[in-house]
Design an enzyme around this catalytic site. Structure first.
Site, PDB file in Angstrom:
ATOM      1  N   SER A   1      -9.127  -4.112  -3.009  1.00  0.00           N
ATOM      2  CA  SER A   1      -7.697  -4.193  -3.307  1.00  0.00           C
ATOM      3  C   SER A   1      -7.154  -5.569  -2.882  1.00  0.00           C
ATOM      4  O   SER A   1      -7.665  -6.592  -3.325  1.00  0.00           O
ATOM      5  CB  SER A   1      -6.975  -3.031  -2.615  1.00  0.00           C
ATOM      6  OG  SER A   1      -5.645  -2.901  -3.036  1.00  0.00           O
TER       7      SER A   1
ATOM      8  N   ASP B   1      -6.505   2.040 -13.321  1.00  0.00           N
ATOM      9  CA  ASP B   1      -5.825   1.298 -12.252  1.00  0.00           C
ATOM     10  C   ASP B   1      -4.500   0.732 -12.760  1.00  0.00           C
ATOM     11  O   ASP B   1      -4.428   0.172 -13.867  1.00  0.00           O
ATOM     12  CB  ASP B   1      -6.723   0.153 -11.778  1.00  0.00           C
ATOM     13  CG  ASP B   1      -6.317  -0.403 -10.426  1.00  0.00           C
ATOM     14  OD1 ASP B   1      -5.149  -0.222 -10.022  1.00  0.00           O
ATOM     15  OD2 ASP B   1      -7.178  -1.028  -9.774  1.00  0.00           O
TER      16      ASP B   1
ATOM     17  N   HIS C   1      -7.121   3.297  -8.767  1.00  0.00           N
ATOM     18  CA  HIS C   1      -7.215   2.255  -7.752  1.00  0.00           C
ATOM     19  C   HIS C   1      -7.883   2.753  -6.472  1.00  0.00           C
ATOM     20  O   HIS C   1      -7.488   3.762  -5.897  1.00  0.00           O
ATOM     21  CB  HIS C   1      -5.800   1.757  -7.429  1.00  0.00           C
ATOM     22  CG  HIS C   1      -5.756   0.504  -6.623  1.00  0.00           C
ATOM     23  ND1 HIS C   1      -5.943  -0.743  -7.169  1.00  0.00           N
ATOM     24  CD2 HIS C   1      -5.552   0.305  -5.293  1.00  0.00           C
ATOM     25  CE1 HIS C   1      -5.841  -1.666  -6.225  1.00  0.00           C
ATOM     26  NE2 HIS C   1      -5.612  -1.051  -5.077  1.00  0.00           N
TER      27      HIS C   1
END
Length: 333
Positions: free
Chosen positions: A169, A270, A300
């Site tokens: 991330s 995502d 995600h």
């Protein structure tokens, strides 16, 4: 009579900021998932084939080290993975269980030593603080490679000629910044062999189609991203900042940036998929060596959700495929 502190900003479940500037990161969401945010203490003994230590560098940076138990068919020295945790630059630590379960597994299956720095967090430490910490971890490894610093788990055991960056991330954003900075520095005898970016938090001021249409997850919503970046980016900066938009006009042209080979990992559900694809296309146009890997029907940071990995066969399957792609990239670079 003292007044009670008032909450002036919050990210539901994750973080509260008070009117005196103090920050509380105590998990206040569902208690059934709290264990994923709990710190895991280091252990010198091998548990499921991996030992874990915390160390402090000469510059005062704390790092976590994952050492796989030696196997008879291992090479003399193991590759190094330098891991940067996610959390929107505001949350999480290297010792959280969600990272422990993933990176002990990766150390064991990839036959690699993992080094994960404890990154400074916003809003107390705005960017580029976390990026500076990421590069400081690389500088420490360089000093160990040169014999100027020492750690018993690295001395004689780590292959400093095969160092890979990996970030989850917002940690992927940091991995890119560290890789770009490393291209301008003399890290010898340490050598970057590659970089793995997973579900990077790349974005622009204007919302993308995927941000508006893709399903939210516990790890990322558009509101969370807006709030965390508002706390994390330098004062006055927008999402067009090079750390969050390295393919944008404010960033150095990618053609001019010296980068190692990339494995760029995306998930088709995502929220930030469109901006991730924009970065990927910019890397290809710039002539960079970048391999795209896409996880299907997941969102995600799905692989960090231990509950989903254990209970949902599809999430478990996509997690295995993601690990296989990362391990293949490491073994072939």
């Amino acid at each position: 009579m003292s007044q009670e502190k008032k909450v002036v900003e919050k990210i539901s479940g994750w973080l509260r900021i008070f009117d005196d500037g103090s920050v509380d990161r105590t998990w206040t969401g569902p208690p059934t998932v709290k264990f994923m945010m709990d710190p895991v203490p280091p252990h010198n003994n091998f548990i499921d084939g991996v030992a874990v230590a915390d160390a402090t560098t000469d510059a005062g940076l704390k790092v976590r080290i994952y050492l796989p138990e030696k196997k008879t068919n291992d090479p003399e020295k193991l590759s190094l993975l330098v891991h940067f945790h996610g959390g929107g630059f505001c949350l999480s630590d290297a010792d959280w269980f969600m990272y422990y379960t993933v990176y002990t597994r990766l150390a064991r299956e990839a036959r690699a030593i993992v080094v994960s720095p404890y990154l400074r967090q916003a809003p107390e430490h705005r960017l580029p603080a976390a990026c500076d910490d990421g590069f400081a971890a690389l500088e420490w490894l360089r000093s160990v490679a040169r014999g100027e610093s020492h750690h018993s788990w690295l001395d004689g055991a780590a292959d400093f000629g095969r160092v890979f960056l990996i970030g989850d991330s917002s940690g992927g954003n940091i991995a890119h910044q560290v890789a770009a900075r490393a291209g301008d520095e003399d890290l010898s005898p340490l050598k970057l062999a590659g970089s793995v970016l997973i579900h990077t938090d790349f974005c622009r001021t204007q919302r993308s189609k995927s941000e508006m249409e893709k399903a939210e997850t516990p790890f990322l919503t558009p509101d969370m991203m807006d709030k965390m970046l508002g706390m994390a980016l330098p004062e006055g900066a927008t999402k067009e900042h090079p750390i969050t938009c390295p393919m944008g006009e404010a960033a150095p042209p990618l053609e001019t940036v010296k980068l190692p080979p990339y494995l760029y990992c995306m998930a088709d559900h995502d929220l930030v998929r469109d901006r991730e694809m924009e970065f990927y296309e910019a890397m290809k146009k710039a002539g960079k060596e970048v391999e795209l890997f896409t996880s299907h029907d997941v969102g995600h940071s799905f692989y960090l959700n231990k509950i989903a990995v254990d209970s949902d066969p599809k999430v478990a399957e996509e997690t295995c495929k993601l690990f296989e792609a990362i391990i293949h990239f490491i073994k072939t670079h």
